[in-house]
Scaffold this motif. Structure first.
Motif, PDB file in Angstrom:
ATOM      1  N   ILE A  72       0.866  -1.190   0.000  1.00  0.00           N
ATOM      2  CA  ILE A  72       0.000   0.000   0.000  1.00  0.00           C
ATOM      3  C   ILE A  72       0.893   1.228   0.000  1.00  0.00           C
ATOM      4  N   TYR A  73       0.573   2.171  -0.842  1.00  0.00           N
ATOM      5  CA  TYR A  73       1.413   3.359  -0.956  1.00  0.00           C
ATOM      6  C   TYR A  73       0.522   4.575  -1.214  1.00  0.00           C
ATOM      7  N   ALA A  74       1.005   5.700  -0.779  1.00  0.00           N
ATOM      8  CA  ALA A  74       0.314   6.979  -0.991  1.00  0.00           C
ATOM      9  C   ALA A  74       1.301   7.959  -1.592  1.00  0.00           C
ATOM     10  N   SER A  75       0.753   8.914  -2.370  1.00  0.00           N
ATOM     11  CA  SER A  75       1.629   9.904  -2.993  1.00  0.00           C
ATOM     12  C   SER A  75       0.910  11.241  -3.081  1.00  0.00           C
ATOM     13  N   ALA A  76       1.703  12.269  -3.089  1.00  0.00           N
ATOM     14  CA  ALA A  76       1.191  13.636  -3.259  1.00  0.00           C
ATOM     15  C   ALA A  76       2.223  14.414  -4.046  1.00  0.00           C
ATOM     16  N   SER A  77       1.751  15.297  -4.959  1.00  0.00           N
ATOM     17  CA  SER A  77       2.688  16.077  -5.773  1.00  0.00           C
ATOM     18  C   SER A  77       2.135  17.484  -5.998  1.00  0.00           C
ATOM     19  N   GLU A  78       3.030  18.401  -6.174  1.00  0.00           N
ATOM     20  CA  GLU A  78       2.696  19.804  -6.445  1.00  0.00           C
ATOM     21  C   GLU A  78       3.581  20.266  -7.587  1.00  0.00           C
ATOM     22  N   SER A 100      -2.054  20.161  -8.218  1.00  0.00           N
ATOM     23  CA  SER A 100      -1.799  19.310  -7.050  1.00  0.00           C
ATOM     24  C   SER A 100      -2.515  17.985  -7.263  1.00  0.00           C
ATOM     25  N   SER A 101      -1.858  16.926  -6.914  1.00  0.00           N
ATOM     26  CA  SER A 101      -2.483  15.601  -7.077  1.00  0.00           C
ATOM     27  C   SER A 101      -2.230  14.767  -5.833  1.00  0.00           C
ATOM     28  N   GLY A 291      -5.018  -1.665  -7.394  1.00  0.00           N
ATOM     29  CA  GLY A 291      -6.151  -0.740  -7.312  1.00  0.00           C
ATOM     30  C   GLY A 291      -5.727   0.514  -6.576  1.00  0.00           C
ATOM     31  N   GLY A 292      -6.569   1.559  -6.725  1.00  0.00           N
ATOM     32  CA  GLY A 292      -6.240   2.791  -6.037  1.00  0.00           C
ATOM     33  C   GLY A 292      -7.285   3.850  -6.289  1.00  0.00           C
ATOM     34  N   LEU A 293      -7.043   4.992  -5.719  1.00  0.00           N
ATOM     35  CA  LEU A 293      -7.919   6.139  -5.904  1.00  0.00           C
ATOM     36  C   LEU A 293      -7.062   7.396  -5.861  1.00  0.00           C
ATOM     37  N   GLY A 294      -7.573   8.476  -6.527  1.00  0.00           N
ATOM     38  CA  GLY A 294      -6.805   9.710  -6.578  1.00  0.00           C
ATOM     39  C   GLY A 294      -7.664  10.896  -6.958  1.00  0.00           C
ATOM     40  N   THR A 295      -7.105  12.051  -6.845  1.00  0.00           N
ATOM     41  CA  THR A 295      -7.771  13.299  -7.208  1.00  0.00           C
ATOM     42  C   THR A 295      -6.708  14.355  -7.440  1.00  0.00           C
ATOM     43  N   ASN A 296      -7.123  15.518  -8.004  1.00  0.00           N
ATOM     44  CA  ASN A 296      -6.154  16.582  -8.248  1.00  0.00           C
ATOM     45  C   ASN A 296      -6.837  17.943  -8.215  1.00  0.00           C
ATOM     46  N   TYR A 297      -6.024  18.940  -8.105  1.00  0.00           N
ATOM     47  CA  TYR A 297      -6.470  20.344  -8.062  1.00  0.00           C
ATOM     48  C   TYR A 297      -5.622  21.131  -9.058  1.00  0.00           C
ATOM     49  N   TYR A 298      -6.319  22.030  -9.881  1.00  0.00           N
ATOM     50  CA  TYR A 298      -5.619  22.717 -10.976  1.00  0.00           C
ATOM     51  C   TYR A 298      -6.016  24.188 -10.987  1.00  0.00           C
ATOM     52  N   THR A 299      -5.024  25.061 -11.182  1.00  0.00           N
ATOM     53  CA  THR A 299      -5.303  26.508 -11.336  1.00  0.00           C
ATOM     54  C   THR A 299      -4.507  27.040 -12.502  1.00  0.00           C
ATOM     55  N   SER A 300      -5.057  28.094 -13.148  1.00  0.00           N
ATOM     56  CA  SER A 300      -4.368  28.755 -14.269  1.00  0.00           C
ATOM     57  C   SER A 300      -4.604  30.248 -14.152  1.00  0.00           C
TER      58      SER A 300
END
Length: 446
Positions: A72-78, A100-101, A291-300
């Motif tokens: 099991i692993y988790a990740s975050a990126s900017e 951001s993800s 399997g997994g799940l994820g989401t992200n945030y985007y601005t311009s």
């Protein structure tokens, strides 16, 4: 004497009981062999290294067993992008964007060609083999301590013989001086006896040096800083009686089942079998579930953007996957690994056979040494009795003036030599016979 070089080995209860002695003072106390062995086992670097190796195998086994569990692993990126770039309406403009993800995923091996199971078997066998190696290391320490302990005992006996020789020679010097004053002995006879006494003192000095060396070697095996004040328990003479010997075949039948060296080699054969199974598993496909799940945030910059929590909710996604890997051609490496595993197993079978043959040869040699020592003991006892009778007759003749001082000293020397030979023969037989007990896994008690 070879019996002294191997001796006793693994005598867990020799000359009394005892426990660990760390922190106890040396001066003014006597150590039993059990206490010496316990102390040596506690402080031996070799044993501690083997214990560390055993702990490493325990960790490796835990790792192999844990391979059944999912990853099991988790990740975050900017990320930040700025400068001229292509926009959504296919034009170029200078914009700054951020994204951001966040993701959480996992993977579970469903089938790995039985490699997980076989690796667990490998770990279990390695752990058992390390335990057998640890016991062998402990046996080696017991052998060394028992050898040094018995050597100290032997030198104690020789020292006593040297002291008794000085006692006899001193009495004769006094007697001859009295006879010279009465005119019944010459000055030459007195001088000759004084020279004999001086030689006896030299023998005593040598015996004391040999004893000090033996004590030093024993304390060094025990990892003691200083032999000062160190002494051992000396068994009663009555407890040194020999006992009947078993035949080599009987001893070997027990030894081959319990000796750590044989057990370690046989465990390695199981290890080779597991290695073959691992090599065969490389021919089989592997299957894994992910399997997994994820989401992200985007601005311009320059554009309206949804809020942070709205984007995380709207962009939330899940996935599940099943993958299979089927080996087709691996440049013959899988095939060759299997061949090597089988060859290693054949080589291990030969090593087991060689270990068993070596063990039997050792037992045969130990038995022969014990038999020879038994005969030597009987001969030495007979020689000592004859020397005692001869010396008694010579002493009577000498005291009655019918024998000279040279004849008297020669008879006395033969008596003392017979006594030394008897001490040596007694310990040689004792140690070689007790070594046979060691091969059978018995505690050795004098």
């Amino acid at each position: 004497m070879k019996g002294l070089a191997i001796l006793l080995a693994a005598a867990a209860a020799l000359w009394g009981g005892g426990t660990g002695l760390a922190g106890q003072e040396l001066a003014g106390r006597e150590w039993t062999l059990r206490e010496c062995m316990d102390y040596a086992l506690e402080h031996s670097l070799t044993v501690r290294q083997s214990e560390n190796a055993l702990s490493q195998k325990e960790v490796e086994l835990n790792t192999a067993r844990s391979a059944h569990l999912p990853q099991i692993y988790a990740s975050a990126s900017e990320n930040l992008s700025f400068g001229r770039g292509l926009t959504a309406d296919n034009t170029y403009s200078n914009t700054n964007t951020t994204s951001s993800s966040f993701s959480l995923g996992g993977q579970l091996s469903l089938f790995q060609g039985f490699r997980v199971r076989n690796n667990v078997i490998l770990g279990e066998v390695s752990l058992k083999s390390a335990a057998a190696d640890l016991e062998k290391a402990r046996d080696d320490i017991r052998v060394g301590v028992a050898q040094a302990y018995a050597q100290v005992l032997y030198n104690y006996e020789i020292l006593e013989v040297a002291k008794s020789q000085i006692t006899i020679d001193s009495l004769q010097v006094v007697r001859l001086e009295d006879m010279r004053r009465n005119g019944k002995a010459s000055g030459a006879e007195v001088s000759a006896q004084q020279a004999t006494l001086a030689q006896s003192y030299l023998t005593l000095t040598q015996a004391e040096g040999n004893l000090a060396t033996a004590v030093l070697e024993l304390t060094q095996l025990l990892e003691l800083p200083d032999p000062e004040g160190f002494a051992i328990v000396r068994p009663q003479a009555g407890s040194l009686e020999p006992k009947p010997l078993l035949k080599p075949e009987e001893i070997y039948a027990d030894a081959v089942r319990i000796r750590p060296a044989v057990a370690s080699q046989e465990l390695m054969l199981d290890y080779m079998d597991a290695n073959i199974a691992v090599a065969k598993g490389a021919f089989l496909p592997t299957l894994s579930l992910s399997g997994g799940l994820g989401t992200n945030y985007y601005t311009s910059s320059g554009r309206s953007n949804d809020g942070f929590y709205n984007q995380l909710s709207n962009n939330f996604s899940q996935y599940v996957g099943l993958s299979m890997n089927i080996p087709i051609f691996s440049q013959f490496s899988t095939r060759n690994q299997l061949k090597l595993a089988k060859l290693n197993r054949s080589a291990q079978e030969l090593r087991i056979e060689s270990t068993k043959k070596s063990l039997y040869k050792e037992i045969q040699q130990a038995y022969l040494n014990a038999v020879n020592a038994q005969e030597k003991l009987r001969s030495s006892e007979a020689a000592k009795r004859s020397a005692e009778d001869a010396f008694a007759l010579m002493k009577a003749k000498y005291e009655n003036g019918k024998a000279g001082v040279t004849e008297f000293n020669e008879s006395k020397t033969r008596l003392l030599s017979a006594g030394s030979d008897l001490v040596k023969a007694r310990y040689e037989y004792l140690l070689t016979s007790r070594l046979l007990d060691f091969y059978r896994g018995e505690e050795i008690v004098f």
